[in-house]
Design a protein around this motif. Structure first.
Motif, PDB file in Angstrom:
ATOM      1  N   GLN A  59       3.078   6.170  -6.478  1.00  0.00           N
ATOM      2  CA  GLN A  59       2.592   6.793  -5.245  1.00  0.00           C
ATOM      3  C   GLN A  59       3.248   6.177  -4.004  1.00  0.00           C
ATOM      4  OE1 GLN A  59      -1.733   6.463  -5.611  1.00  0.00           O
ATOM      5  NE2 GLN A  59      -1.796   8.480  -6.569  1.00  0.00           N
ATOM      6  N   VAL A  60       4.559   6.252  -3.977  1.00  0.00           N
ATOM      7  CA  VAL A  60       5.316   5.810  -2.814  1.00  0.00           C
ATOM      8  C   VAL A  60       5.082   6.810  -1.679  1.00  0.00           C
ATOM      9  CG1 VAL A  60       7.601   5.211  -1.939  1.00  0.00           C
ATOM     10  CG2 VAL A  60       7.044   4.832  -4.361  1.00  0.00           C
ATOM     11  N   ASP A  71      12.281   4.968 -10.962  1.00  0.00           N
ATOM     12  CA  ASP A  71      11.772   6.227 -11.505  1.00  0.00           C
ATOM     13  C   ASP A  71      10.948   7.005 -10.485  1.00  0.00           C
ATOM     14  OD1 ASP A  71      12.989   5.891 -13.922  1.00  0.00           O
ATOM     15  OD2 ASP A  71      11.204   5.147 -14.966  1.00  0.00           O
ATOM     16  N   ASP A  72      10.390   6.330  -9.485  1.00  0.00           N
ATOM     17  CA  ASP A  72       9.571   7.034  -8.502  1.00  0.00           C
ATOM     18  C   ASP A  72      10.388   8.069  -7.725  1.00  0.00           C
ATOM     19  OD1 ASP A  72       7.100   5.728  -8.972  1.00  0.00           O
ATOM     20  OD2 ASP A  72       7.823   3.976  -7.878  1.00  0.00           O
ATOM     21  N   GLY A  93      -1.097  11.812   3.545  1.00  0.00           N
ATOM     22  CA  GLY A  93       0.190  12.475   3.368  1.00  0.00           C
ATOM     23  C   GLY A  93       0.683  12.413   1.934  1.00  0.00           C
ATOM     24  N   PRO A  94       1.814  13.069   1.646  1.00  0.00           N
ATOM     25  CA  PRO A  94       2.311  13.137   0.265  1.00  0.00           C
ATOM     26  C   PRO A  94       2.847  11.802  -0.227  1.00  0.00           C
ATOM     27  CG  PRO A  94       3.892  14.107   1.774  1.00  0.00           C
ATOM     28  CD  PRO A  94       2.665  13.816   2.580  1.00  0.00           C
ATOM     29  N   THR A  95       2.898  11.679  -1.537  1.00  0.00           N
ATOM     30  CA  THR A  95       3.485  10.520  -2.187  1.00  0.00           C
ATOM     31  C   THR A  95       4.402  11.013  -3.306  1.00  0.00           C
ATOM     32  OG1 THR A  95       1.693  10.299  -3.801  1.00  0.00           O
ATOM     33  CG2 THR A  95       1.450   9.094  -1.715  1.00  0.00           C
ATOM     34  N   GLN A 112       0.828  -1.200   0.000  1.00  0.00           N
ATOM     35  CA  GLN A 112       0.000   0.000   0.000  1.00  0.00           C
ATOM     36  C   GLN A 112       0.870   1.261   0.000  1.00  0.00           C
ATOM     37  OE1 GLN A 112      -3.339  -0.029  -0.203  1.00  0.00           O
ATOM     38  NE2 GLN A 112      -3.463  -2.250  -0.189  1.00  0.00           N
ATOM     39  N   THR A 113       1.899   1.277   0.842  1.00  0.00           N
ATOM     40  CA  THR A 113       2.775   2.446   0.909  1.00  0.00           C
ATOM     41  C   THR A 113       3.989   2.307  -0.011  1.00  0.00           C
ATOM     42  OG1 THR A 113       4.057   1.536   2.754  1.00  0.00           O
ATOM     43  CG2 THR A 113       2.120   2.869   3.312  1.00  0.00           C
ATOM     44  N   ARG A 114       4.237   1.090  -0.507  1.00  0.00           N
ATOM     45  CA  ARG A 114       5.430   0.776  -1.320  1.00  0.00           C
ATOM     46  C   ARG A 114       6.719   1.028  -0.538  1.00  0.00           C
ATOM     47  NH1 ARG A 114       0.368   1.538  -3.694  1.00  0.00           N
ATOM     48  NH2 ARG A 114       0.366   0.860  -5.859  1.00  0.00           N
TER      49      ARG A 114
END
Length: 268
Positions: free
Chosen positions: A211-212, A129-130, A204-206, A87-89
């Protein structure tokens, strides 16, 4: 040592929900626990296997009993274990067992070859790439400087061992915390268990196409098996953060809602 949280989980969740409903930012000093447990969406998955292939990284072979969510996977590496969230990677936590012998051999050259762990499905993992042009560094949870073999060093660069970390915090106070932990383990008379992980805020941000999730805080729990002393470092993931004094194990349990040392809790 009192190893039990003094704040019921239902009260923590209700307080966090009220703060969000009122548009208030959650107070990490008083109630960060819901961000660790409740911001990980998804249904409960099957019961944990207990890291049957690498129990040596946990005190008494017992991993922390965090709530099981969908897309959580246990990954064993040569020198550490990861409970990974699809979910959070990112990791939910990373566990290590350090001692003088391990760290005396930890002089491997950094590989700096980051990679996405192929054991994780593409839809559950971070990709290289994230992190590109994200403004965040790929922050190790199990530090590369702790690795004592070429294989362990190479494996430490798995993105499953990473979180998006502010570069100044990563290279400054957090690096000093990692170094201090190594120095302590080198002086210890036996094994020192370390559990490191991120804390997230709901919504919170990703970063990146996958969307890590970006943590608001990081923690590092240290437990000396010989002296039975435990303490934790708690750091905001921001550029102006400083390395302050550690918090108690009881305070970490209160802030996260997790008994990270269940073998000790059962003995008390």
């Amino acid at each position: 040592m009192n190893l039990h949280s003094s704040w019921p989980r239902a009260m923590r969740v209700a307080t966090a929900a009220m703060a969000l409903a009122l548009g208030a930012a959650p107070s990490f000093a008083r109630n960060p626990s819901s961000t660790f447990l409740d911001s990980l969406p998804g249904l409960r998955s099957t019961p944990p296997t207990g890291f049957v292939h690498c129990p040596q990284f946990f005190v008494g072979g017992k991993p922390p009993p965090v709530p099981r969510r969908a897309q959580q996977r246990e990954l064993c590496y040569e020198a550490f274990a990861v409970l990974h969230s699809g979910q959070t990677r990112t990791p939910v936590y990373v566990a290590q067992r350090l001692n003088r012998q391990v760290l005396e051999g930890a002089n491997e050259k950094r590989s700096d070859k980051f990679f996405a762990d192929a054991r994780l499905p593409r839809g559950e993992r971070a990709e290289l790439d994230d992190y590109k042009r994200s403004g965040y560094s790929r922050g190790h949870m199990a530090p590369a400087a702790d690795m004592d073999t070429p294989t362990a060093m190479a494996q430490s660069f798995s993105l499953a061992n990473m979180v998006p970390q502010d570069p100044r915090q990563n290279g400054g106070p957090w690096a000093r915390i990692e170094q201090d932990t190594r120095r302590y383990a080198q002086r210890a008379r036996g094994d020192v268990y370390v559990i490191t992980g991120p804390v997230f805020a709901a919504g919170g941000p990703t970063i990146g196409a996958n969307q890590v999730h970006v943590p608001t805080h990081l923690f590092k729990l240290v437990y000396d098996a010989t002296t039975q002393r435990a303490w934790a470092h708690w750091q905001a993931n921001r550029p102006d953060e400083r390395a302050g004094p550690p918090i108690s194990y009881q305070e970490l349990v209160k802030r996260t809602g997790v008994e990270f040392l269940p073998a000790l809790a059962a003995a008390h």
